[in-house]
Design an enzyme around this catalytic site. Structure first.
Site: not given
Ligand SMILES: C[S@@+](CC[C@H](N)C(=O)[O-])C[C@H]1O[C@@H](n2cnc3c(N)ncnc32)[C@H](O)[C@@H]1O
Length: 353
Positions: A189, A223, A225, A241, A261, A277, A306
């Site tokens: 990402s 993680p 990015g 996260d 959250d 993201d 998305k």
């Molecule tokens: C596509 S990944 C993100 C990748 C990240 N941008 C990167 O560059 O590595 C989406 C992330 O959103 C987190 N996520 C989803 N819903 C969430 C929420 N309500 N609060 C916090 N994190 C959330 C998930 O745990 C996941 O790690």
């Protein structure tokens, strides 16, 4: 030949959205027409009912306002039945009919498997075409010329020939931004945020607005990015996260990890940037981003939407309405683009004016 049609390249599978968008944009400028867009072809062609209106639209429409178009070129009619023994002659004739001097020549094709296969044909063709254009008195490296010459192959024997204003079209062929995936980045990402920063800001603005010591919140950061990109710019990041963050990134000392959250987290004090993201419904994310700006929690935000499998265009229109309602109908800057690294999503940049 007149360049009265508008060729829009897009991600394969998004031709319908590209067609809906150009139809709406043209109608807003008082131009009626129709679009030819085959599913999964990677492009759409808009043709105005009146040629003059089509040419005018191509000149006045702002490419950067389009979400789904990766490239925008004003083209003439499709050249078909190009002789396999001499594809060059008809292309040169079409190019000559459009002008005599260009800044550059780009050969493009759809970003599909069929399109990629065409590269074996176009690569050896390029030097022949350049030579034949020069011989015909067409300059293709005239820095004073206002336009670029484009040849867009849709098959081995068919292509569009057209022109684009370099300031009002993609900055790289086919609108594809080639970025190397940094080995140290915690996720793929990372390149998406890098492309977003290139798309939305020029070099000077990017340096000024993502400067050392600036602060950011990354919602849905694991993680890491996106956080990694900001840390590379010596910024201080709060990564929100429930998932784990990359250990080496945490060792930078520039990241605080909050297991929280993203929809409930509030920054203790305003930050320069909020990036997001999280994979969630687009309208929820649009509402969240607008709230951060409305509350003054961040100066600017970059977020992913998305899109669903169906009614993507309608969903995008809805997201724009949500932002507009939340921010009182004006006084903000919103740009949305399907980046070349985006798949089912689009990327947005929102800030107060
Ligand atoms: C596509 S990944 C993100 C990748 C990240 N941008 C990167 O560059 O590595 C989406 C992330 O959103 C987190 N996520 C989803 N819903 C969430 C929420 N309500 N609060 C916090 N994190 C959330 C998930 O745990 C996941 O790690």
């Amino acid at each position: 030949m007149k360049a009265a049609r508008l060729l829009l390249q897009c991600r394969a599978g998004f031709e319908k959205e590209c067609a809906q968008e150009i139809t709406a944009a043209a109608a807003a400028m008082g131009v009626e027409g129709f679009v030819k867009a085959k599913p999964d072809s990677g492009f759409a062609v808009f043709q105005a009912h009146q040629d003059d209106m089509g040419a005018e639209l191509g000149r006045n429409l702002e490419f950067r306002r389009l979400v789904f178009a990766r490239q925008m070129v004003r083209v003439g009619e499709l050249l078909t039945d190009l002789p396999e023994s001499d594809r060059v002659t008809p292309i040169v004739a079409a190019a000559r009919a459009l002008g005599k001097a260009y800044q550059a020549l780009w050969i493009e094709m759809p970003d599909t498997n069929d399109g990629k296969a065409l590269a074996t044909l176009t690569r050896p063709l390029l030097p022949h075409l350049e030579k034949a254009l020069r011989k015909a008195g067409v300059a293709i490296d005239d820095s004073a010329a206002g336009e670029r010459l484009h040849v867009f192959f849709v098959g081995g024997r068919a292509c569009y020939v057209g022109v684009a204003d370099p300031a009002n079209s993609a900055r790289s062929p086919m609108g594809i931004v080639r970025l190397r995936m940094p080995a140290a980045a915690p996720s793929r990402s990372a390149v998406k945020l890098a492309e977003a920063l290139q798309e939305f800001f020029d070099d000077a603005e990017r340096t000024r607005r993502f400067a050392p010591g600036m602060t950011a919140v990354d919602l849905g950061a694991s993680p890491g990015g996106w956080t990694w990109q900001l840390v590379q710019r010596h910024m201080l990041v709060t990564a929100v996260d429930n998932g784990a963050m990359d250990a080496a990134l945490m060792d930078s000392g520039q990241v605080k990890h909050r297991r929280d959250d993203g929809f409930h987290y509030q920054p203790p004090e305003p930050v320069d940037w909020m990036v997001c993201d999280m994979v969630e419904s687009p309208s929820r994310i649009a509402r969240l981003a607008a709230r951060w700006i409305a509350q003054g929690w961040c100066a600017g935000t970059i977020f992913n939407l998305k899109l669903p499998m169906k009614k993507r265009w309608e969903e995008l229109v809805r997201c724009r309405e949500i932002v507009d309602e939340a921010l009182g109908g004006g006084g903000y800057y919103l740009r949305v683009k399907q980046l070349s690294h985006d798949r089912e999503e689009v990327t947005a940049y929102l800030a107060r004016r």
